[in-house]
Design a protein around this motif. Sequence first.
Motif, PDB file in Angstrom:
ATOM      1  N   PRO A 153      -5.673   2.325   1.923  1.00  0.00           N
ATOM      2  CA  PRO A 153      -5.034   1.039   2.252  1.00  0.00           C
ATOM      3  C   PRO A 153      -5.978   0.081   2.956  1.00  0.00           C
ATOM      4  O   PRO A 153      -5.942  -1.128   2.689  1.00  0.00           O
ATOM      5  N   ASN A 191       2.502  -1.688   4.376  1.00  0.00           N
ATOM      6  CA  ASN A 191       2.024  -0.321   4.178  1.00  0.00           C
ATOM      7  C   ASN A 191       3.215   0.632   4.243  1.00  0.00           C
ATOM      8  O   ASN A 191       3.979   0.610   5.221  1.00  0.00           O
ATOM      9  N   ASN A 242       0.835  -1.206   0.000  1.00  0.00           N
ATOM     10  CA  ASN A 242       0.000   0.000   0.000  1.00  0.00           C
ATOM     11  C   ASN A 242       0.866   1.251   0.000  1.00  0.00           C
ATOM     12  O   ASN A 242       1.762   1.403   0.836  1.00  0.00           O
ATOM     13  N   ASN A 243       0.544   2.144  -0.934  1.00  0.00           N
ATOM     14  CA  ASN A 243       1.305   3.386  -1.045  1.00  0.00           C
ATOM     15  C   ASN A 243       0.448   4.395  -1.798  1.00  0.00           C
ATOM     16  O   ASN A 243      -0.417   4.019  -2.592  1.00  0.00           O
ATOM     17  N   ASN A 285       4.386  -2.322   8.617  1.00  0.00           N
ATOM     18  CA  ASN A 285       4.535  -0.983   8.040  1.00  0.00           C
ATOM     19  C   ASN A 285       6.010  -0.629   7.889  1.00  0.00           C
ATOM     20  O   ASN A 285       6.816  -0.938   8.770  1.00  0.00           O
ATOM     21  N   ARG A 301      -1.805   8.857   8.957  1.00  0.00           N
ATOM     22  CA  ARG A 301      -0.982   7.638   8.960  1.00  0.00           C
ATOM     23  C   ARG A 301      -1.017   6.974  10.335  1.00  0.00           C
ATOM     24  O   ARG A 301      -0.925   5.738  10.428  1.00  0.00           O
ATOM     25  N   THR A 311       4.302   3.967   5.180  1.00  0.00           N
ATOM     26  CA  THR A 311       3.747   5.082   5.962  1.00  0.00           C
ATOM     27  C   THR A 311       4.798   6.194   6.010  1.00  0.00           C
ATOM     28  O   THR A 311       5.175   6.730   4.984  1.00  0.00           O
TER      29      THR A 311
END
Length: 260
Positions: free
Chosen positions: A116, A137, A87-88, A180, A157, A139
């Motif tokens: 996300p 993820n 996820n970005n 993360n 975040r 972050t």
Amino acid sequence: MDLGLTGKTALICAASKGLGRACALALAREAVSIVITGRGAETLEATAAEIRALTGASVRTAAGDITTEAGRAAALALLPEPDILINNAGGPPPGDFRDFTDQMWHDALNANMLTPIALIREVIDPMIAKKFGRIVNITSGSVKSPIPSIGLSNGARAGLTGFVAGLARQVARHNVTINNLLPGPFNTDRLRTTEARAATAAGISVEDAIAKRGATLPAGRVGDPEEFGAACAFLCAAHSGFIVGQNLLLDGGAFNSTMG
Ligand code: NAP
């Protein structure tokens, strides 16, 4: 070290440049078949061609804004049941909190928390069924050490981090991990844009401004995106099933503490 990922599939969001691209390249080097996303179709296609040429891996593209339902649907249509999800998305703008409108807060929460979570919701049950899933993820170091000028990022975040801390522990028994990665300053377009302002103000080149920024860190330099990609691939490894709900800071030692 063989990460045990040959033949796996990965969806890497916001990966035409920078940290997302680096994660995509590192996974492709491990013979993972990947789908990458980005809004600008031309850059996305160029990056896909480059990763194919460097690795020989299957690289498909889903052009679109991952923070929209349509963008997510386009990505998931190509790869509905990825083994790996990275996820970005872009970070929210900086500013004084007095100037942050409700819409700006909604946009930040949408991009850096709800998007996300929406993607995790779509992919996690098939991962549980397959008894393999890796979710990472991207972050920010600001989750751990808030940067006052980016309050939108600090808040949104941190919300994602709190949510996945709980979820990670609900799914770990199925060999599905959620972790993360928290970047400090990495030499990407985003950093160059930020440092361009500092460079103009100081009357120096962008390269010198980046070097100056790096010199303030214990590592004496800013991060190389390839280092970030390698850490991402490691968290996705077959052997990483016992790494659960962690926040890995990659900041050249900037965060000063004895532990954690
Ligand atoms: P970057 O070099 O600007 O690259 C961002 C990538 O994301 C591009 O490929 C961009 O392509 C894509 N993208 C942005 N918004 C998107 C969207 N809504 N939908 C689909 N793709 C999107 O940025 P970066 O340095 O890699 O940063 C990545 C993330 O890490 C950001 O959230 C940033 O805030 C965070 N971060 C970075 C640093 C650092 O030093 N680099 C430090 C802390 C946190 P398009 O523009 O074509 O969509």
